[in-house]
Design an enzyme around this catalytic site. Structure first.
Site, short mmCIF file in Angstrom:
data_model
loop_
_atom_site.label_atom_id
_atom_site.label_comp_id
_atom_site.label_asym_id
_atom_site.label_seq_id
_atom_site.Cartn_x
_atom_site.Cartn_y
_atom_site.Cartn_z
N SER A 67 0.84 -1.19 0.00
CA SER A 67 0.00 0.00 0.00
C SER A 67 0.88 1.24 0.00
O SER A 67 1.98 1.23 0.55
CB SER A 67 -0.91 0.00 1.24
N ASP A 68 0.39 2.29 -0.62
CA ASP A 68 1.11 3.57 -0.63
C ASP A 68 0.08 4.69 -0.75
O ASP A 68 -1.01 4.48 -1.29
CB ASP A 68 2.10 3.64 -1.79
N GLN A 69 0.44 5.86 -0.26
CA GLN A 69 -0.51 6.97 -0.25
C GLN A 69 0.19 8.30 -0.51
O GLN A 69 1.32 8.51 -0.07
CB GLN A 69 -1.20 7.05 1.11
#
Length: 193
Positions: A67-69
């Protein structure tokens, strides 16, 4: 199959713990720099996938979650500020505006190579705040490792007038609704696991 969260983020770990399933964490060591001309959505999808692939390469019989944001303010990508002055600058830029967050999610089956990806959007509407309020927030919560310079699961919620999202967990960094769908596609029912 073993479930691995490709992250060292305590926020993502806490979110995944909500599902009550057994997992372990392993931090991927990747370059998170954007590619020239890459959209925020493409960036987070690529990084989520790259994190999962990096861990899956040495984790047979595993389902790996990446996951990355990023936050986007006035078409400018904001990552983790890392320090007080940069965090304050990000909050000043967001003050009174609508800020878009994009969270990339990947679930990779290291046996089959099946890779599911998604990008989940969130729109946050920031209240108009004084300089004193912004600095007080930064000093109380020190959100230096958070994209956008706030922790919505803490005092950061007081910075907003609205949050628009299909999944409130997405803003913290892991879209659990989409993740449970991806896990179900791999035969993992979190309700019976």
């Amino acid at each position: 199959m073993e479930l691995i969260l490709a992250s060292s983020s305590p926020f993502r770990q806490s979110l995944l713990n909500k599902l009550g399933i057994t997992f372990r964490c392993q931090s991927p060591d990747i370059d998170e720099s954007p590619v020239a001309g890459e959209s925020p959505q493409a960036l987070v999808e690529r990084l989520a996938r790259q994190k999962a692939e990096t861990i899956a390469a040495n984790a047979p019989h595993s389902l790996v979650i990446g996951s990355d944001q990023v936050a986007v303010i006035d078409d400018q990508i904001m990552g983790k500020p890392g320090e007080r002055d940069k965090a304050l600058a990000q909050l000043r830029l967001a003050n009174g505006k609508r800020v878009h967050f994009y969270t990339g999610l990947c679930l990779l089956n290291s046996n089959s190579g099946n890779c599911q990806t998604a990008v989940e959007p969130v729109e946050v509407v920031f209240r108009r705040l004084t300089e004193q309020q912004l600095t007080a927030y930064i000093d109380k919560e020190t959100p230096f490792q958070c994209a956008g310079s706030f922790k919505c699961e803490g005092l950061g919620i007081s910075l907003f007038s609205a949050i628009h999202s299909d999944d409130p967990n997405t803003l913290v960094g892991l879209p659990l609704i989409r993740l449970t769908q991806m896990l179900a596609n791999e035969g993992v029912d979190v309700l019976t696991a």
